[in-house]
Write a protein that holds these residues in place. Structure first.
Motif, PDB file in Angstrom:
ATOM      1  N   LYS A  77       0.832  -1.212   0.000  1.00 37.06           N
ATOM      2  CA  LYS A  77       0.000   0.000   0.000  1.00 37.06           C
ATOM      3  C   LYS A  77       0.860   1.253   0.000  1.00 37.06           C
ATOM      4  O   LYS A  77       0.528   2.244  -0.646  1.00 37.06           O
ATOM      5  CB  LYS A  77      -0.911  -0.015   1.223  1.00 37.06           C
ATOM      6  CG  LYS A  77      -1.989  -1.088   1.169  1.00 37.06           C
ATOM      7  CD  LYS A  77      -2.895  -1.013   2.397  1.00 37.06           C
ATOM      8  CE  LYS A  77      -3.982  -2.073   2.306  1.00 37.06           C
ATOM      9  NZ  LYS A  77      -4.879  -2.035   3.502  1.00 37.06           N
TER      10      LYS A  77
ATOM     11  N   SER B  69       2.153   1.773  -3.488  1.00 37.72           N
ATOM     12  CA  SER B  69       1.079   2.306  -4.326  1.00 37.72           C
ATOM     13  C   SER B  69       0.831   3.782  -4.038  1.00 37.72           C
ATOM     14  O   SER B  69       0.616   4.585  -4.961  1.00 37.72           O
ATOM     15  CB  SER B  69      -0.202   1.495  -4.082  1.00 37.72           C
ATOM     16  OG  SER B  69      -1.287   2.036  -4.804  1.00 37.72           O
TER      17      SER B  69
ATOM     18  N   ASN C 110       3.588   5.871  -5.647  1.00 42.84           N
ATOM     19  CA  ASN C 110       3.395   6.017  -7.090  1.00 42.84           C
ATOM     20  C   ASN C 110       2.303   7.037  -7.393  1.00 42.84           C
ATOM     21  O   ASN C 110       2.431   7.854  -8.313  1.00 42.84           O
ATOM     22  CB  ASN C 110       3.039   4.662  -7.702  1.00 42.84           C
ATOM     23  CG  ASN C 110       4.208   3.680  -7.630  1.00 42.84           C
ATOM     24  OD1 ASN C 110       5.364   4.082  -7.616  1.00 42.84           O
ATOM     25  ND2 ASN C 110       3.898   2.388  -7.581  1.00 42.84           N
ATOM     26  N   THR C 111       1.226   6.980  -6.607  1.00 43.68           N
ATOM     27  CA  THR C 111       0.139   7.944  -6.800  1.00 43.68           C
ATOM     28  C   THR C 111       0.622   9.362  -6.525  1.00 43.68           C
ATOM     29  O   THR C 111       0.308  10.304  -7.273  1.00 43.68           O
ATOM     30  CB  THR C 111      -1.046   7.606  -5.868  1.00 43.68           C
ATOM     31  OG1 THR C 111      -1.479   6.277  -6.130  1.00 43.68           O
ATOM     32  CG2 THR C 111      -2.189   8.572  -6.063  1.00 43.68           C
TER      33      THR C 111
END
Length: 357
Positions: free
Chosen positions: A233, A236, A239-240
């Protein structure tokens, strides 16, 4: 005017004089007592010096005889072979381990070799040569200090100030230390590797420790899964955040930098750094939990051994110290000589009062 001045009370002066006199007498008796103690110690020292001088030749003869006796017994006595292993306890198995060793020694003392054969899984002719089992903790003074400091950290600060190092050592138990050395002494040079393995296996087969191990491994495995999920998480989220940051940079002028700073003074941090730091902490926890899993997979394990054929051990122990048999017997004979001679001197001293009774 003179009538208004305070008049001294004769009774108060007398009381103060008596008080100072009592204090002086007390110190005088104290110094006399201390002086008498030192005087008695000096006289005892002088007596010992002249006593040793008077019987010096006898003490030399006793020491030489003791060394000769030690050499003779080394040459003629049956040799004793010693094999040992060092084990690491990953669970509090120490009390069970010490009780097991005591049980094996009881079987040897009772010469119940058949029961010992069933317990250790060895041949009777091999077990019959065993003299005794021994176990002792392996810990240095520095490690004791570390354990003491770690123990204080688990206590309330107020309670910790009341716990002294001496009282900690007094209440400490040898079987609580993580590293233990198990020794087998025998009259024959045998390989006691099966016996050592069986001793360890008997501890591993304890249902309580097996249940505790199962619960610990399950808990640690769940923690590892949680951290791996958190890392996924976090990756992720990073990256966001990067995509949002790149989009923001593209929408702004070239002079504006899209990295946002938070905080003030010396505590300014970027959001990227916070995410990166959080990842490092999670990965560190993951490494620690995986190491714990590796440790908990073994209730107790052998770390080193000297068990193939054993080594000759003719040393003696006195006052917790291991010394050669020559020095041991010399010391014993010297002590016996001193006791006998001092006993004779005491009898001669009592004979002076024989006619006065």
């Amino acid at each position: 005017m003179s009538k208004d001045l305070p008049q001294s009370n004769p009774s108060e002066e007398v009381d103060l004089g008596q008080l100072f006199k009592l204090i002086g007498n007390m110190f005088e008796r104290l110094f006399k007592f201390i002086g008498s103690v030192f005087n008695k110690l000096f006289l005892a020292f002088v007596w010992c010096v002249f006593f040793l001088k008077k019987h010096f030749v006898k003490f030399v003869i006793a020491g030489v005889v003791g060394i000769a006796l030690g050499i003779l017994l080394e040459k003629t006595s049956e040799p004793v072979y010693k094999s040992y292993i060092t084990v690491k306890q990953n669970y509090p198995t120490g009390e069970n381990l010490y009780n097991a060793i005591s049980y094996y020694n009881d079987l040897i003392a009772q010469k119940d070799i058949s029961t010992l054969e069933n317990v250790l899984g060895m041949q009777q002719h091999e077990l019959s040569s065993i003299i005794e089992f021994e176990i002792e903790s392996i810990i240095s003074e520095n490690q004791k200090l570390k354990e003491y400091n770690n123990y204080l950290k688990t206590l309330d600060s107020t309670v910790a100030t009341t716990v002294e190092y001496e009282s900690f050592l007094k209440n400490d138990r040898d079987y609580n230390h993580q590293y233990q050395q198990i020794t087998i002494k025998a009259k024959q040079r045998n390989s006691f590797k099966p016996a050592f393995s069986r001793i360890i296996d008997n501890i591993k087969e304890n249902e309580y420790f097996k249940n505790e191990q199962e619960k610990d491994l399950k808990e640690l495995s769940n923690k590892v899964d949680y951290i791996k999920e958190a890392l996924i998480k976090s990756e992720s989220l990073q990256n966001t955040y990067k995509r949002v940051l790149e989009k923001t940079i593209n929408n702004k002028t070239g002079s504006e930098i899209g990295i946002t700073f938070e905080g003030a003074n010396d505590k300014e941090k970027t959001r990227e750094y916070d995410l990166y730091k959080n990842d490092l902490e999670l990965r560190q926890e993951l490494v620690e939990f995986e190491r714990d899993i590796n440790d908990k997979e073994h209730i107790i394990e052998i770390t080193s051994s000297k068990q193939d054929s054993g080594s000759i051990d003719n040393r003696k122990e006195i006052f917790g110290k291991s010394i050669s048999s020559k020095i041991y017997y010399a010391f014993i004979l010297l002590v016996l000589t001193f006791l006998i001679l001092s006993g004779l001197e005491f009898i001669k001293f009592l004979e002076r009062f024989k006619d006065k009774i």
